[in-house]
Design an enzyme around this catalytic site. Sequence first.
Site, PDB file in Angstrom:
ATOM      1  N   ASP A   1      -5.112  -5.561  -8.102  1.00 54.66           N
ATOM      2  CA  ASP A   1      -5.224  -4.914  -6.803  1.00 54.66           C
ATOM      3  C   ASP A   1      -5.352  -3.412  -7.078  1.00 54.66           C
ATOM      4  O   ASP A   1      -5.235  -2.961  -8.227  1.00 54.66           O
ATOM      5  CB  ASP A   1      -4.004  -5.233  -5.931  1.00 54.66           C
ATOM      6  CG  ASP A   1      -4.317  -5.173  -4.439  1.00 54.66           C
ATOM      7  OD1 ASP A   1      -5.346  -4.572  -4.072  1.00 54.66           O
ATOM      8  OD2 ASP A   1      -3.530  -5.716  -3.645  1.00 54.66           O
TER       9      ASP A   1
ATOM     10  N   HIS B   1       0.830  -1.202   0.000  1.00 53.14           N
ATOM     11  CA  HIS B   1       0.000   0.000   0.000  1.00 53.14           C
ATOM     12  C   HIS B   1       0.872   1.263   0.000  1.00 53.14           C
ATOM     13  O   HIS B   1       0.489   2.293  -0.562  1.00 53.14           O
ATOM     14  CB  HIS B   1      -0.909   0.035   1.237  1.00 53.14           C
ATOM     15  CG  HIS B   1      -1.970  -1.027   1.232  1.00 53.14           C
ATOM     16  ND1 HIS B   1      -1.733  -2.300   1.702  1.00 53.14           N
ATOM     17  CD2 HIS B   1      -3.259  -1.002   0.819  1.00 53.14           C
ATOM     18  CE1 HIS B   1      -2.852  -3.021   1.584  1.00 53.14           C
ATOM     19  NE2 HIS B   1      -3.777  -2.247   1.043  1.00 53.14           N
TER      20      HIS B   1
END
Length: 337
Positions: free
Chosen positions: A245, A173
């Site tokens: 993702d 992330h």
Amino acid sequence: MMDLAGLTVSRLETEQLQHPQVGGIILFSRNFENKNQLIELIRQVRHLRPELLIAVDHEGGRVQRFRDGFSALPAMGDILPAAKGDLTLAKQWAKECGFLMAIELLACDIDLSFAPVLDVNGISEVIGKRSFSALPAEVSALAQQFIIGMNEAGMGAVGKHFPGHGSVAADSHVAMPVDPRSKAVVDAFDMVPFKQLIGQKQLQGVMPAHVVYANIDPNPAGFSTYWLQTILRQQLGFDGVIFSDDLGMKGASLAGDYLGRAKAALDAGCDMILVCNDPCGVYALLTEFIWPEAQPIHTALSLKGDAGQTLFALEQQTRWQAAQQLANDITRLAQQG
């Protein structure tokens, strides 16, 4: 697949949701105030585009977007310890947790949770107890039962993060994780759950990791034709939906700006790309991006919930109630050690 900013659909989002290249939405905690509000939000979306795929990350433990009015799901990594290492018992519990997670979402007209996590728990803090176990065979066994529970509620399964995110410390992330291990090691360890569940036709979707496996391919798995085509499609024979993702994650930055990331993901073989927490990214893709012809949105829409199965499952009130109690017991037992 885009996200929404708040508790209702805004005027701009109303326009964007009707764009032909939008195939779904992903919901977050900011979209949730209470169950009635959530159901109304979904009704607004369905009024605009009934066929959209509505998804959420609702795994259990710390990754559960909706709380008030929903059962508190245990972290998957707590199931086996709570069962005192009894794999047979843990498998039964995993199945009921999968059923519970799925039935409560489907009851609100949410099609899909991006679950289960098939990463083998290693050194990754962002994975941690999101994983069922530190042993590939246990991940496979518990995830298989979790998926059976999901299926019995009417929901398909999306395994993540292919080929495995558990053996890198960096959080994709906020960083660009690099895994230096050999193909043989990744194949014999991290890929075991994926290979087993794909071989048994239990995964309807797969989400690749934003991880570079530097000794295997220079691109993150989600932007790699080697990982998505040569390995996932050809070697493993996966014929379901490949979701990227979130393209807004730091681990996606190697592919450039949003337009570059979208092109790289689609060229590599993703069927549906996710853009979350960045309205500018969504705007850019819907106004500037040159989309390939005949993007297979219909393929992703095959993961919509099975309404008949869900209706049947909803009638099993005793199972739902027992699963709720079990979820609470697992968390309590795990905390007691």
